[in-house]
Structures are given as C-alpha cells and as structure tokens.
Design an enzyme around this catalytic site. Structure first.
Site, PDB file in Angstrom:
ATOM      1  N   SER A 104     -62.612  11.549 -34.740  1.00 42.98           N
ATOM      2  CA  SER A 104     -61.694  10.416 -34.667  1.00 42.98           C
ATOM      3  C   SER A 104     -61.468   9.771 -36.037  1.00 42.98           C
ATOM      4  CB  SER A 104     -62.220   9.404 -33.647  1.00 42.98           C
ATOM      5  OG  SER A 104     -61.303   8.395 -33.371  1.00 42.98           O
ATOM      6  N   ASP A 246     -55.210   7.403 -36.268  1.00 50.76           N
ATOM      7  CA  ASP A 246     -56.484   7.834 -36.822  1.00 50.76           C
ATOM      8  C   ASP A 246     -56.536   9.361 -36.779  1.00 50.76           C
ATOM      9  OD1 ASP A 246     -56.557   7.929 -34.057  1.00 50.76           O
ATOM     10  OD2 ASP A 246     -58.688   7.446 -33.919  1.00 50.76           O
ATOM     11  N   ASP A 248     -57.710  11.714 -34.862  1.00 52.31           N
ATOM     12  CA  ASP A 248     -57.347  12.487 -33.672  1.00 52.31           C
ATOM     13  C   ASP A 248     -56.194  11.862 -32.902  1.00 52.31           C
ATOM     14  OD1 ASP A 248     -58.756  10.304 -32.634  1.00 52.31           O
ATOM     15  OD2 ASP A 248     -59.713  11.485 -31.060  1.00 52.31           O
ATOM     16  N   ASP A 250     -55.715   9.161 -31.158  1.00 51.19           N
ATOM     17  CA  ASP A 250     -55.827   8.490 -29.860  1.00 51.19           C
ATOM     18  C   ASP A 250     -55.683   6.980 -30.012  1.00 51.19           C
ATOM     19  OD1 ASP A 250     -58.272   7.899 -31.012  1.00 51.19           O
ATOM     20  OD2 ASP A 250     -59.480   8.483 -29.273  1.00 51.19           O
TER      21      ASP A 250
END
Length: 452
Positions: A104, A246, A248, A250
């Site tokens: 992340s 960010d 990833d 999400d």
C-alpha cells in the site's frame, strides 16, 4: 508466534520479514483452510492474483502462484493492477480466492499479501487466524497433502483484467467529466495506467505525475502520503482539482484548484450529500472511524445525516456497512468504500465520483468541501516503542486522562498502535492548533518514555 496478519494483511520488509517461503506457505495454508471451510466444495478452485509494481512483487507473485497451484488451485494472474481491481475481478470472475501483493502506502523495501474471499471481500479475522495456525503447524513439520497429476493447479495470464476493471468504473460513474482538467498523482504505483485511462475515457483532460513506475520508486516523494508535487502541479496547470493515490490505489486524497488538501473526511462529506441527493445513501448514514475529524461529525449533524463510527481500519468500516446495509463509509486517510460498486476502498472510483460531483454541480471542489470545517488535528507517529502495551500502561493512561481534562469538550485524544507499522499514533484535536500541538507533543513524549 506473533500474529502475522495486521489490519491490512501480512506486511513487512520483502525478502527479510516477508520471504518467498512465507508467501508460498501462507498461500498453501489459505487454500487448505478455504477447502476445509467448504469454499471449494463441488468444483475446481480458482484464484485471482495481482500485484503492485514493486520489484519484490515479482518473486513474491511467483511464490504465491506456486503455492496455490501446488495446492490444486487454478490461478488467473492479472499482473499489475490496483487492490480494488483484484477484489472486483475476484467477484465478477466467480473466483474462490483473491491475492494482492502490495504494501500500500509503505516505502519500497516493504511488501505485503492481502487475501480476498469469494465475492472480493477481505477475509474475516477468524479465517486469517486459522490460516496462520495451519501455516505454523506445517512449517514446524507436519506435511502438506499435495495433489499430483491432473490435480495440480494450472496457471494462466488474464490480460482482460485491465479492460474489465476500467469498464466497470465507467459504467458506475453518475455523469461524465467533460470540461474538467484533472491532475493525477499515481504514486508510481498500481494505478499508473488504470486511473489515467479511466479519467480520460470519462471525458476529463488529464495531466499525470508519478505515473512511471520502475519497481523501486513507488510512493517515493509522491502519491497520497506526499501531496507537495500534486499541489504544485494543479496550480501550475490551472487544473480544477488533483487526485492522489497510494501504491495500491485503494485510497484517494485530493487537492482543490488552489492546491489545498481535501482529505478523506471531506471527500466523504461531499459524496454523502451527492448520494443522498441521488437516493443511494441508505439510511441517510455514513460510516467512519474514530480518527475522523470532529468537524466531520458536526457537519453530518448539521446536514441531518447519521454518523456511525468504528475502530480504525477500513475492514471495520466495511464490517459495519455490510452488517447494517449502509452504502458509504471510509477513513480520513482516503479509504472510501462505495459498497454498491466496490467491496473495498477504491481510490480510482472515489476520485472519479468526486470529479463527477464537481462536473455535475458546476461548483469548485473548494466550495463542495466547505460543507465541513476541519478542526485542528495533530497526529504524531512515535516509533521504536512497544506498541503492544499502549492500552496497559498506567503512566500513559494517567497522561491521557490529564490531557482530556485540559481539552474539555472542545477536543479529544486518541492513542492507538498501528496495525501495519511498528509505531504508536498520537492524535489530539482541539479548537486551537497550538494547544493541540502542545498536548500531542507532551503525550508523544510520555509514549516514548513509558513504552520505549
């Protein structure tokens, strides 16, 4: 063994804490646990595996795929895609399991493993505990039951994942973005190609930064944890707004046309009013965590909306939403869940919906975000302490009680150990920023002395 799973999967320094052996073993354990739970009953199991562009994701992906296939699970390898894309594909493809390799917002040396159950939802805590127990049991000597011959899993690349996910995003967008100029900071991460494609197809004029991942530069001075470049780019290009993801993708944070930050609380406030207007905000309720700014709570009360607060972590927001049928929830950090269209936080979807609200109303993002006033909030991350004792230290409890007495009804204190990093977070909110800063620093010093 300490618990491997944090609030967002298993995470650590790749090839030190998170090794190929651990990735393989956890994948095999997950396959066995889900098989025992009846998830695979009556059919040959399938898993969707994706990753962010970290260099370590290449060998960790190979380990995960090998572990799953060795346990008899067919694997659809979707390559570099955002976490919410892997969750979405797990659901729409009818897969029994999804696996995302990403740390992340963490720096590049870290990586992580997130598991999704059938339907694209994060695994429940009890299943994660069972996976850990089975992994440890076999790590210490008990042999795995291994299929042979035609029973081993097959592996193939699923190149259609990109188009499937982008098409989904466009299909759920309430209106087009024609006339908007948007700067996208992709954090050199998993959405570097997906997000610009989706915004451009939706009609926006797109400027990208942080969209050249090389495996080593993810989150490096850019993205949702470093908004300086985005602020400057929005002003330089005369854009209507900027969106930051960010690693990833999400999560989503934004900046307005003047370069001012619009955080997750403000995004939730804007989307809650849009969804109420559209009749999709079930129960006129928004779910957020205890970290949400007090100004968000006051804004929801003023607008006649209900606020349900949970423990920190988007998984707890999601649990509350699913249990009670709510449609919108999220965190100040930018994890926003629109449950009718996603099973997890989706930064690209959130950014699209925020931009769509700007386009639909003709108002600036600053005007829309002005529905709430952020009270001064100071957050200090205290590193190199024993975070496991944050709730048991008498010295720390006394310091918190004194701080709360000093702040009274105009502020609050929150201390919590991070679920993904080795640190304790000290958050203080007050009507006066200097008071908030002083109290937060005093508490941080106590954390260091009491838990160091």
């Amino acid at each position: 063994m300490g618990r491997l799973f944090g609030t967002d999967g298993v995470r650590g320094v790749a090839n030190a804490d998170l090794t190929a052996e651990l990735a393989l073993g956890l994948s095999v354990a997950a396959a066995h646990v889900l098989a025992e739970a009846g998830t695979f009953e009556g059919h040959r199991p399938t898993a969707v595996v994706g990753r962010d562009p970290r260099a370590s994701g290449e060998f960790l992906e190979a380990a995960v795929v090998a572990g799953l296939a060795s346990a008899g699970v067919d694997v659809l390898r979707v390559g570099v895609l955002p976490t919410p894309a892997v969750a979405h594909l797990t659901g729409v493809l009818g897969a029994d399991l999804g696996v995302m390799l990403s740390a992340s917002h963490n720096a590049m040396p870290d990586n992580g493993i997130k598991f999704f159950a059938r339907g694209g939802h994060k695994l429940a805590d009890d299943l994660e505990d069972k996976i850990e127990a089975v992994y440890e049991e076999h790590r210490t000597g008990a042999p795995w039951a291994r299929p042979t011959g035609a029973g081993v899993g097959r592996v193939r690349d699923y190149d259609e994942g990109f188009e499937t996910y982008v098409s989904h995003l466009l299909a759920v967008l309430p209106n087009r973005l024609d006339g908007l100029k948007v700067v996208l900071d992709e954090a050199h991460g998993a959405a570097a190609h997906v997000s610009p494609e989706a915004f451009a197809r939706a009609g926006a004029q797109v400027v990208t930064i942080g969209a050249e991942p090389d495996g080593l530069n993810i989150n490096d001075g850019c993205g949702s944890t470093h908004l300086g470049l985005l602020r400057a780019a929005v002003v330089e290009h005369g854009a209507d707004l900027g969106i930051a993801h960010d690693g990833d993708a999400d999560r989503c944070l934004a900046v307005d046309a003047a370069g001012n930050e619009v955080d997750g609380d403000q995004i939730l406030a804007v989307l809650s009013l849009a969804m109420r207007e559209a009749g999709t905000l079930r129960g006129d309720t928004v779910v957020a965590t205890v970290m949400s700014n007090l100004g968000f709570k006051l804004a929801m009360e003023r607008e006649g909306l209900n606020l349900v607060q949970t423990a920190v972590g988007d998984r707890y927001v999601l649990e509350s939403m699913k249990e009670n049928g709510y449609a919108l929830g999220g965190e100040q950090s930018g994890h926003v869940i629109v449950l009718d269209h996603a099973t997890t936080g989706d930064g690209t979807l959130t950014g699209l919906m925020l931009a769509a609200r700007v386009a639909a109303t003709g108002k600036s993002l600053a005007d829309l975000a002005g529905v709430m006033e952020r009270l001064p909030q100071i957050l200090i991350n205290v590193k190199d302490v024993d975070k496991s004792r944050v709730n048991t230290s008498g010295e720390l409890a006394a310091a918190v009680t004194e701080a709360e007495r000093e702040l009274g009804s105009t502020g609050r204190v929150l201390l919590r150990s991070s679920g993904t990093e080795p640190l304790v977070r000290v958050m203080v909110e007050a009507a006066d920023i200097e008071q908030a800063r002083a109290v937060a620093q005093r508490l941080a010093d106590v954390v260091k002395s009491a838990l160091g």
